[in-house]
Write a protein that holds these residues in place. Structure first.
Motif, PDB file in Angstrom:
ATOM      1  N   ILE A 164       0.874  -1.250   0.088  1.00 32.06           N
ATOM      2  CA  ILE A 164       0.140  -0.089  -0.090  1.00 32.06           C
ATOM      3  C   ILE A 164       0.996   1.306   0.002  1.00 32.06           C
ATOM      4  O   ILE A 164       2.125   1.147   0.531  1.00 32.06           O
ATOM      5  CB  ILE A 164      -0.928   0.202   1.225  1.00 32.06           C
ATOM      6  N   PRO A 168       1.073   5.555   0.509  1.00 31.26           N
ATOM      7  CA  PRO A 168       0.661   6.938   0.811  1.00 31.26           C
ATOM      8  C   PRO A 168       1.039   8.025  -0.517  1.00 31.26           C
ATOM      9  O   PRO A 168       2.363   7.737  -0.649  1.00 31.26           O
ATOM     10  CB  PRO A 168       1.354   7.273   2.096  1.00 31.26           C
ATOM     11  N   LEU A 206      -5.239   7.470   1.231  1.00 34.40           N
ATOM     12  CA  LEU A 206      -3.881   7.095   2.086  1.00 34.40           C
ATOM     13  C   LEU A 206      -2.870   8.145   1.625  1.00 34.40           C
ATOM     14  O   LEU A 206      -2.536   8.215   0.632  1.00 34.40           O
ATOM     15  CB  LEU A 206      -3.625   5.632   2.213  1.00 34.40           C
ATOM     16  N   ALA A 251      -0.244   4.546   7.094  1.00 37.47           N
ATOM     17  CA  ALA A 251      -0.019   3.276   6.156  1.00 37.47           C
ATOM     18  C   ALA A 251       0.505   2.198   7.291  1.00 37.47           C
ATOM     19  O   ALA A 251      -0.045   1.026   7.215  1.00 37.47           O
ATOM     20  CB  ALA A 251       1.019   3.429   5.326  1.00 37.47           C
ATOM     21  N   VAL A 293       4.482  -1.596   3.125  1.00 41.39           N
ATOM     22  CA  VAL A 293       4.448  -0.228   2.661  1.00 41.39           C
ATOM     23  C   VAL A 293       5.311   0.014   1.410  1.00 41.39           C
ATOM     24  O   VAL A 293       6.602  -0.387   1.379  1.00 41.39           O
ATOM     25  CB  VAL A 293       4.934   0.744   3.791  1.00 41.39           C
TER      26      VAL A 293
END
Length: 275
Positions: free
Chosen positions: A151, A153, A164, A170, A184
């Motif tokens: 994921i 940001p 995000l 995160a 991340v």
């Protein structure tokens, strides 16, 4: 010395996508990443990887769509992920399953899942609950296939309304999901725009082992990393000192644009690291 992957969605824009693999290898890259393989058959991309001795290290799950035809054209639409959007869970799962099939065919260890744009007036707690549930499911499915889910940001200047935005948020999501293969994707360009203090963020988060991939670009224009306000020479030393052995994606827009040789001519920063 950090290991760099060419982002073929950003670099070598003067060439057709499938021709960018050869160009990246010719410039010394050993790995590639990009936004989406879905407009092409996996075998077609796999042959380009093999012919040029390249490793596929990352691509994105479809930002929307479940059926193959919708997935193939998803990046032409305005949506930037649906993982946090209630009511679209079935579509998310179908699209992520599509990504897993490509990851298997391309031997790609990581899939980036985009959270999406927060609808105007939406309750953020509801969006977060949806996001957590979708990520928990995706991480479990990816674990069965030996893959990681990432994921990222993203700053709201480049993508207004993205759900995000911060590194601490995160990592809080990772803690709540509780899956070892959810990590991340830390883009230093986005981090600088939203938070700054990039070196301290690297020192805080890289030792956790929960950062699976880094990306770079100059700030603020998103050109080569030897332009703008970030001292990447120093940051690369920090990354090395912390023992990060993952890939760093070159997700920037060449200063010279899509002119022949524009990307290659701008790689002085990379050649300097190896001299």
């Amino acid at each position: 010395m950090p290991r760099f992957a060419a982002n073929l969605s950003f670099l070598y824009q003067e060439l057709a996508f499938l021709d960018r693999f050869e160009a990246a290898a010719r410039d010394g890259f050993q790995a590639v990443e990009y936004l989406a393989p879905y407009p092409f058959e996996p075998a077609e991309i796999r042959s380009r990887l093999k012919a040029n001795g390249l490793q596929q290290v990352l691509f994105n799950a479809p930002p929307s769509g479940g059926e193959a035809a919708d997935v193939a054209t998803a990046w032409d639409r305005s949506e930037r992920g649906i993982a946090a959007l209630p009511g679209r869970e079935a579509e998310f799962r179908q699209g992520f399953a599509h990504a897993l099939r490509y990851a298997e065919a391309l031997d790609c260890p990581r899939i980036h899942v985009m959270a999406g744009l927060a609808p105007t007036g939406a309750d953020r707690n509801t969006l977060r609950t949806t996001y957590i549930a979708n990520l928990r499911w995706a991480a479990a499915e990816a674990a069965k296939a030996g893959r990681e889910v990432l994921i990222e940001p993203i700053n709201t200047r480049d993508i207004p309304g993205f759900f995000l935005n911060r590194q601490d948020d995160a990592h809080a999501v990772l803690a709540e999901v509780g899956a070892a293969n959810l990590k991340v994707q830390m883009d230093l360009y986005h981090c600088q725009i939203v938070e700054g203090d990039v070196a301290s963020k690297l020192k805080a988060y890289l030792p956790t082992g929960r950062v699976g991939h880094l990306q770079i670009a100059g700030v603020p224009e998103r050109h080569e990393p030897d332009t703008g306000e970030l001292n990447y020479g120093y940051l690369f030393e920090v990354i090395d000192s912390l023992g990060f052995d993952g890939w760093i994606g070159c997700e920037y827009k060449p200063r010279r644009g899509a002119v022949p040789g524009g990307t290659s001519d701008g790689l002085g920063w990379l050649r300097g690291l190896h001299s």
